[in-house]
Write a protein that holds these residues in place. Sequence first.
Motif, mmCIF file in Angstrom:
data_model
loop_
_atom_site.group_PDB
_atom_site.id
_atom_site.type_symbol
_atom_site.label_atom_id
_atom_site.label_comp_id
_atom_site.label_asym_id
_atom_site.label_seq_id
_atom_site.Cartn_x
_atom_site.Cartn_y
_atom_site.Cartn_z
ATOM 1 N N GLU A 1 15.218 76.501 28.113
ATOM 2 C CA GLU A 1 15.160 77.728 27.177
ATOM 3 C C GLU A 1 14.133 77.471 26.155
ATOM 4 O OE1 GLU A 1 16.992 80.664 27.462
ATOM 5 O OE2 GLU A 1 17.384 79.887 29.311
ATOM 6 N N SER A 2 13.782 76.414 25.929
ATOM 7 C CA SER A 2 12.769 76.246 24.721
ATOM 8 C C SER A 2 11.608 75.319 24.839
ATOM 9 C CB SER A 2 13.706 75.784 23.678
ATOM 10 O OG SER A 2 14.208 74.506 23.647
ATOM 11 N N ASP A 3 11.080 74.872 26.043
ATOM 12 C CA ASP A 3 10.201 74.140 26.046
ATOM 13 C C ASP A 3 9.195 74.763 27.230
ATOM 14 O OD1 ASP A 3 8.653 71.592 26.168
ATOM 15 O OD2 ASP A 3 9.995 70.854 27.865
ATOM 16 N N LEU A 4 7.806 74.819 26.686
ATOM 17 C CA LEU A 4 6.653 75.638 27.528
ATOM 18 C C LEU A 4 5.776 74.405 27.566
ATOM 19 C CD1 LEU A 4 6.173 78.766 25.730
ATOM 20 C CD2 LEU A 4 7.495 78.258 27.631
ATOM 21 N N ARG A 5 5.152 74.419 28.847
ATOM 22 C CA ARG A 5 4.063 73.581 29.222
ATOM 23 C C ARG A 5 2.890 74.591 29.706
ATOM 24 N NH1 ARG A 5 2.708 69.760 33.883
ATOM 25 N NH2 ARG A 5 4.161 71.227 34.916
ATOM 26 N N VAL A 6 1.812 74.446 29.170
ATOM 27 C CA VAL A 6 0.640 75.092 29.182
ATOM 28 C C VAL A 6 -0.451 74.643 29.898
ATOM 29 C CG1 VAL A 6 -1.114 76.828 28.375
ATOM 30 C CG2 VAL A 6 0.993 76.757 27.149
ATOM 31 N N LEU A 7 -0.662 74.796 31.251
ATOM 32 C CA LEU A 7 -1.540 74.272 32.035
ATOM 33 C C LEU A 7 -3.186 75.000 31.791
ATOM 34 C CD1 LEU A 7 0.205 73.591 35.414
ATOM 35 C CD2 LEU A 7 0.067 72.080 33.413
ATOM 36 N N VAL A 8 -4.129 74.307 31.558
ATOM 37 C CA VAL A 8 -5.360 75.262 31.384
ATOM 38 C C VAL A 8 -6.414 74.350 32.165
ATOM 39 C CG1 VAL A 8 -7.003 75.819 29.672
ATOM 40 C CG2 VAL A 8 -4.690 75.812 28.904
ATOM 41 N N VAL A 9 -7.324 75.182 32.828
ATOM 42 C CA VAL A 9 -8.235 74.769 33.492
ATOM 43 C C VAL A 9 -9.625 75.345 32.728
ATOM 44 C CG1 VAL A 9 -9.733 74.962 35.578
ATOM 45 C CG2 VAL A 9 -7.297 75.286 35.698
ATOM 46 N N PRO A 10 -10.053 74.020 32.251
ATOM 47 C CA PRO A 10 -11.333 74.565 31.029
ATOM 48 C C PRO A 10 -12.695 74.927 31.896
ATOM 49 C CG PRO A 10 -10.779 72.150 31.229
ATOM 50 C CD PRO A 10 -9.791 72.834 32.055
ATOM 51 N N THR A 11 -13.491 75.513 31.232
ATOM 52 C CA THR A 11 -14.920 75.725 31.767
ATOM 53 C C THR A 11 -15.637 74.867 31.599
ATOM 54 O OG1 THR A 11 -15.434 77.114 29.764
ATOM 55 C CG2 THR A 11 -14.349 78.341 31.565
ATOM 56 N N SER A 12 -17.131 74.942 31.900
ATOM 57 C CA SER A 12 -17.928 73.850 31.216
ATOM 58 C C SER A 12 -17.835 73.627 29.571
ATOM 59 C CB SER A 12 -19.385 74.045 31.991
ATOM 60 O OG SER A 12 -19.747 75.222 31.326
ATOM 61 N N THR A 13 -17.498 74.602 28.891
ATOM 62 C CA THR A 13 -17.365 74.435 27.399
ATOM 63 C C THR A 13 -16.194 73.774 27.111
ATOM 64 O OG1 THR A 13 -18.215 76.759 27.446
ATOM 65 C CG2 THR A 13 -17.117 76.075 25.273
ATOM 66 N N PRO A 14 -16.576 72.460 26.398
ATOM 67 C CA PRO A 14 -15.204 71.769 25.858
ATOM 68 C C PRO A 14 -14.323 72.584 25.279
ATOM 69 C CG PRO A 14 -17.496 70.941 25.310
ATOM 70 C CD PRO A 14 -17.604 72.148 25.722
ATOM 71 N N LEU A 15 -13.020 72.206 25.601
ATOM 72 C CA LEU A 15 -11.906 72.802 25.156
ATOM 73 C C LEU A 15 -10.895 71.657 24.907
ATOM 74 C CD1 LEU A 15 -10.327 75.564 25.069
ATOM 75 C CD2 LEU A 15 -9.439 75.209 27.077
ATOM 76 N N SER A 16 -10.306 71.972 23.594
ATOM 77 C CA SER A 16 -9.198 70.764 23.086
ATOM 78 C C SER A 16 -7.783 71.339 23.250
ATOM 79 C CB SER A 16 -9.450 70.639 21.625
ATOM 80 O OG SER A 16 -8.161 70.141 20.982
ATOM 81 N N SER A 17 -7.102 70.431 23.956
ATOM 82 C CA SER A 17 -5.836 70.663 24.314
ATOM 83 C C SER A 17 -4.944 70.905 22.956
ATOM 84 C CB SER A 17 -5.126 69.514 25.105
ATOM 85 O OG SER A 17 -5.151 68.361 24.480
ATOM 86 N N GLU A 18 -5.184 70.340 21.966
ATOM 87 C CA GLU A 18 -4.777 70.475 20.556
ATOM 88 C C GLU A 18 -4.966 71.813 19.977
ATOM 89 O OE1 GLU A 18 -2.027 69.757 17.442
ATOM 90 O OE2 GLU A 18 -2.325 68.818 19.333
ATOM 91 N N HIS A 19 -6.192 72.326 20.117
ATOM 92 C CA HIS A 19 -6.514 73.693 19.798
ATOM 93 C C HIS A 19 -5.626 74.708 20.386
ATOM 94 C CE1 HIS A 19 -8.828 77.105 18.824
ATOM 95 N NE2 HIS A 19 -8.969 77.558 19.956
ATOM 96 N N VAL A 20 -5.569 74.606 21.868
ATOM 97 C CA VAL A 20 -4.866 75.417 22.459
ATOM 98 C C VAL A 20 -3.526 75.492 22.270
ATOM 99 C CG1 VAL A 20 -4.025 76.126 24.816
ATOM 100 C CG2 VAL A 20 -6.404 75.405 24.526
ATOM 101 N N ARG A 21 -2.730 74.264 22.108
ATOM 102 C CA ARG A 21 -1.538 73.891 21.521
ATOM 103 C C ARG A 21 -1.018 74.666 20.214
ATOM 104 N NH1 ARG A 21 2.096 72.304 18.303
ATOM 105 N NH2 ARG A 21 0.480 71.240 17.136
ATOM 106 N N THR A 22 -2.029 74.489 19.407
ATOM 107 C CA THR A 22 -1.625 75.029 17.849
ATOM 108 C C THR A 22 -1.902 76.722 17.952
ATOM 109 O OG1 THR A 22 -2.812 72.946 16.725
ATOM 110 C CG2 THR A 22 -2.623 75.128 15.436
ATOM 111 N N ALA A 23 -3.047 77.303 18.606
ATOM 112 C CA ALA A 23 -2.959 78.835 18.846
ATOM 113 C C ALA A 23 -1.727 79.164 19.560
ATOM 114 C CB ALA A 23 -4.129 78.896 19.451
ATOM 115 N N VAL A 24 -1.099 78.509 20.678
ATOM 116 C CA VAL A 24 -0.191 79.275 21.339
ATOM 117 C C VAL A 24 1.309 79.052 20.191
ATOM 118 C CG1 VAL A 24 1.668 78.805 23.296
ATOM 119 C CG2 VAL A 24 -0.868 78.494 23.738
ATOM 120 N N ASP A 25 1.419 77.804 19.698
ATOM 121 C CA ASP A 25 2.377 77.709 19.013
ATOM 122 C C ASP A 25 2.336 78.528 17.687
ATOM 123 O OD1 ASP A 25 4.855 76.302 18.034
ATOM 124 O OD2 ASP A 25 3.510 75.254 16.553
#
Length: 77
Positions: A17-41
Motif C-alpha cells: 500500500e505504501s511503497d513505490l519503486r520507480v524504474l528509470v531508463v536514462p537517456t545520454s543526459t546524466p540523470l540523478s536517482s536522488e533528483h528523481v526520488r525527490t521530485a516524485v516524493d
Amino acid sequence: MLDDLDAAAWQVVQHGESDLRVLVVPTSTPLSSEHVRTAVDDALRAAGAAVSVSVELVDQIPRTALDKARLIRHVPD
C-alpha cells in the motif's frame, strides 16, 4: 511529473500500500536517482499521499509476455 523527465522510459512498481519503486531508463543526459526520488516524493506529498519512494536507474523496463512495458505495475504483498 515522470513524463517531464529526460528519460527514455520509466515504470512505477507499487509494493503493497505504501511503497513505490520507480524504474528509470536514462537517456545520454546524466540523470540523478536522488533528483528523481525527490521530485516524485514532492509531487506525491503535494497530492496528499504518504508513501516511501525509491528510484533505480536501469537499462530497460521489464516487459510482459506480450512484449508490453506497463507504466504502473502492482506487486502484491
